[in-house]
Scaffold this motif. Structure first.
Motif, PDB file in Angstrom:
ATOM      1  N   UNK A  16       4.074   1.084 -11.783  1.00 53.61           N
ATOM      2  CA  UNK A  16       5.022  -0.022 -11.111  1.00 53.61           C
ATOM      3  C   UNK A  16       4.628  -0.573  -9.902  1.00 53.61           C
ATOM      4  N   UNK A  17       4.483   0.685  -9.195  1.00 57.72           N
ATOM      5  CA  UNK A  17       4.044   0.592  -7.828  1.00 57.72           C
ATOM      6  C   UNK A  17       2.644   0.009  -7.502  1.00 57.72           C
ATOM      7  N   UNK A  18       1.659   0.334  -8.463  1.00 60.00           N
ATOM      8  CA  UNK A  18       0.334  -0.360  -8.304  1.00 60.00           C
ATOM      9  C   UNK A  18       0.455  -1.761  -8.684  1.00 60.00           C
ATOM     10  N   UNK A  19       1.077  -2.154  -9.687  1.00 59.90           N
ATOM     11  CA  UNK A  19       1.481  -3.542 -10.060  1.00 59.90           C
ATOM     12  C   UNK A  19       1.803  -4.177  -8.786  1.00 59.90           C
ATOM     13  N   UNK A  20       2.758  -3.866  -8.141  1.00 58.60           N
ATOM     14  CA  UNK A  20       3.162  -4.599  -6.967  1.00 58.60           C
ATOM     15  C   UNK A  20       2.280  -4.542  -5.793  1.00 58.60           C
TER      16      UNK A  20
ATOM     17  N   UNK B  90      -0.032  -7.342  -7.039  1.00 60.68           N
ATOM     18  CA  UNK B  90       0.570  -8.879  -6.814  1.00 60.68           C
ATOM     19  C   UNK B  90       0.869  -9.351  -5.671  1.00 60.68           C
ATOM     20  N   UNK B  91       1.396  -8.154  -4.737  1.00 60.54           N
ATOM     21  CA  UNK B  91       1.591  -8.735  -3.165  1.00 60.54           C
ATOM     22  C   UNK B  91       0.368  -9.099  -2.512  1.00 60.54           C
ATOM     23  N   UNK B  92      -0.739  -8.319  -2.747  1.00 61.57           N
ATOM     24  CA  UNK B  92      -2.024  -8.597  -2.066  1.00 61.57           C
ATOM     25  C   UNK B  92      -2.684  -9.845  -2.718  1.00 61.57           C
ATOM     26  N   UNK B  93      -2.544 -10.026  -4.140  1.00 59.19           N
ATOM     27  CA  UNK B  93      -3.014 -11.285  -4.560  1.00 59.19           C
ATOM     28  C   UNK B  93      -2.243 -12.487  -4.010  1.00 59.19           C
ATOM     29  N   UNK B  94      -1.023 -12.664  -4.007  1.00 62.28           N
ATOM     30  CA  UNK B  94      -0.116 -13.590  -3.516  1.00 62.28           C
ATOM     31  C   UNK B  94      -0.702 -13.764  -2.122  1.00 62.28           C
ATOM     32  N   UNK B  95      -0.834 -12.890  -1.244  1.00 64.27           N
ATOM     33  CA  UNK B  95      -1.251 -12.863   0.315  1.00 64.27           C
ATOM     34  C   UNK B  95      -2.413 -13.872   0.271  1.00 64.27           C
TER      35      UNK B  95
ATOM     36  N   UNK C 113      -7.461  -1.065  -5.248  1.00 65.60           N
ATOM     37  CA  UNK C 113      -6.797  -2.109  -5.608  1.00 65.60           C
ATOM     38  C   UNK C 113      -6.444  -3.193  -4.663  1.00 65.60           C
ATOM     39  N   UNK C 114      -6.065  -2.869  -3.327  1.00 65.46           N
ATOM     40  CA  UNK C 114      -6.037  -3.738  -2.400  1.00 65.46           C
ATOM     41  C   UNK C 114      -7.464  -4.566  -1.880  1.00 65.46           C
ATOM     42  N   UNK C 115      -8.343  -3.655  -2.013  1.00 63.01           N
ATOM     43  CA  UNK C 115      -9.808  -4.459  -1.799  1.00 63.01           C
ATOM     44  C   UNK C 115     -10.239  -5.241  -2.881  1.00 63.01           C
TER      45      UNK C 115
END
Ligand SMILES: Cc1cc2nc3c(=O)[nH]c(=O)nc-3n(C[C@H](O)[C@H](O)[C@H](O)COP(=O)(O)OP(=O)(O)OC[C@H]3O[C@@H](n4cnc5c(N)ncnc54)[C@H](O)[C@@H]3O)c2cc1C
Length: 386
Positions: A7-11, A14-19, A75-77
């Protein structure tokens, strides 16, 4: 074996993608057209990233970073790879080699870099020494207790905005049975140090607005306090902290390929020729099938290399495989996406030609595809004594 994200990785995704979609995409056309990132936009991206708690996301909690695992950071990158590099540069990821800072260097360089107060750049490459790092001609010699640096570096990304640069220079030569071998030392050099100039670099077809600089050292005097790691220990800090950074090229390539793919898929579904969507023609649909297969393969290769790092397993070959495969996959995917868009793919009305241009550098920087293949094959042959 578990392929799902927590769940944390999904977050994180989604956080970085929307950024990226909300804070990066809207400025991309401006950066492409002008080749510049306006200072206020750069500052805004940086501040929003700090507020989000993602600044220096490659650093551990012990120094104020978010303490992500290698997989989390990959995942961030991957999401950042979707956006223009000129802009995502300000979603700061300082060089993690700064973890080698000692004593006063911690408060002067490491902590301000992690807090976003100072920006860094890393300088290894020279006009006559690219893949052959040890061939560098930039030297530091001892003079009255100081180090005196002379020479130049080129292609240095981000130096335009850097408050200090992490620079590798030759500090001696050892005679070995295989010939002379240069000793390398890493220095931290502040912008404004007398004898140190950061000059405008070249214009590149890839990543407009993400500039490179040429650095000149002309009798630039530095004290021992500016040595990062040990004197003559440049390769040790490089190997300890830089070898994993190649994975970033792979993750960025996967993210960008997914963005390009989405464009190609929608276009193939909407564009009609001969009375039907072009995606109905097998010549196009099979290309779409190959694109997604290669993207998924590169994604798995990359995340599994990051996972190996998290497990403390050897990952040199796996990182090299991920870098070479993902960057070459991106080239094929962007080329196919352009073909699917026909003539419009070449026009700057659409971002496809930009993705195609941007893809080119991924096979070159952070070690060319040929150098990655050397790493992979050396790793395989070494146990056989070959
Ligand atoms: C836009 C951009 C930004 C960059 N940013 C930075 C940065 O911030 N800091 C930094 O230090 N560097 C940076 N670089 C440098 C980058 O890492 C080098 O370009 C790269 O390592 C290759 O070096 P080179 O360009 O001198 O090519 P060369 O090393 O001259 O290679 C030329 C060709 O020969 C091939 N080749 C060389 N040796 C071998 C071999 N042993 N076997 C087979 N083939 C070989 C290469 O693969 C390549 O195809 C950047 C480069 C670019 C283009």
């Amino acid at each position: 074996m578990h392929f799902g994200l927590t769940d944390e990785q999904e977050m994180i995704v989604s956080t970085v993608r929307s950024f990226v979609e909300n804070e990066i995409y809207p400025h991309e056309t401006l950066v492409e057209r002008t080749g510049e990132v306006p200072a206020e936009i750069a500052q805004e991206i940086k501040q929003k990233c700090i507020d989000l708690g993602f600044y220096a996301s490659n650093f551990p909690e012990s120094v104020g970073g978010p303490g992500l695992s290698h997989v989390d950071f990959a995942l961030v990158e991957r999401e950042l790879g979707r956006g223009s590099m000129a802009l995502t540069h300000f979603f700061g990821r300082p060089q993690n080699i700064l973890m080698a800072c000692k004593g006063d260097q911690i408060d002067k360089y490491l902590m301000p870099a992690v807090r976003g107060e100072k920006m860094d750049a890393l300088a290894m490459t020279e006009p006559d020494a690219g893949s052959d790092v040890r061939g560098m001609k930039c030297t530091a010699t001892r003079e009255g207790g100081d180090w005196v640096i002379n020479g130049s570096k080129h292609f240095i990304s981000g130096a335009e905005h850097a408050d200090f640069v992490i620079v590798f220079v030759a500090t001696g030569v050892d005679e070995t049975p295989r010939g002379p071998k240069k000793r390398i030392t890493c220095f931290l050099v502040d912008r404004g140090t007398p004898g140190f100039e950061i000059a405008r670099g070249y214009n590149s077809v890839s990543h407009r607005g993400y500039k490179n600089s040429i650095l000149y050292f002309d009798n630039c005097r530095l004290s021992d306090a500016q040595v990062l790691g040990d004197v003559d220990g440049g390769f040790d800090v490089m190997n300890e902290w830089l070898y994993a950074t190649r994975i970033t090229v792979a993750t960025n390539s996967v993210g960008r390929a997914r963005r390009v793919f989405d464009h190609a898929l929608s276009y193939a579904a909407e564009r009609k020729q001969f009375g039907q969507p072009i995606g109905k023609f097998q010549g196009v649909s099979f290309q779409i099938a190959d694109m997604i297969t290669e993207i998924d393969a590169a994604d798995l290769l990359t995340l599994s290399a990051a996972w190996r790092l998290d497990q403390g397993l050897p990952a040199n070959r796996e990182i090299a495989s991920a870098k070479v495969y993902a960057s070459e996959m991106l080239a094929r995917v962007t080329d196919r996406a352009l073909q699917i868009h026909g003539g419009m793919g070449l026009m700057d009305e659409l971002p496809i030609e930009r993705f195609w241009r941007d893809a080119r550098v991924e096979r070159i920087w952070d070690g060319t595809s040929e150098i990655q293949r050397h790493i992979i094959s050396r790793d395989l042959f070494r146990p056989l004594g070959a």
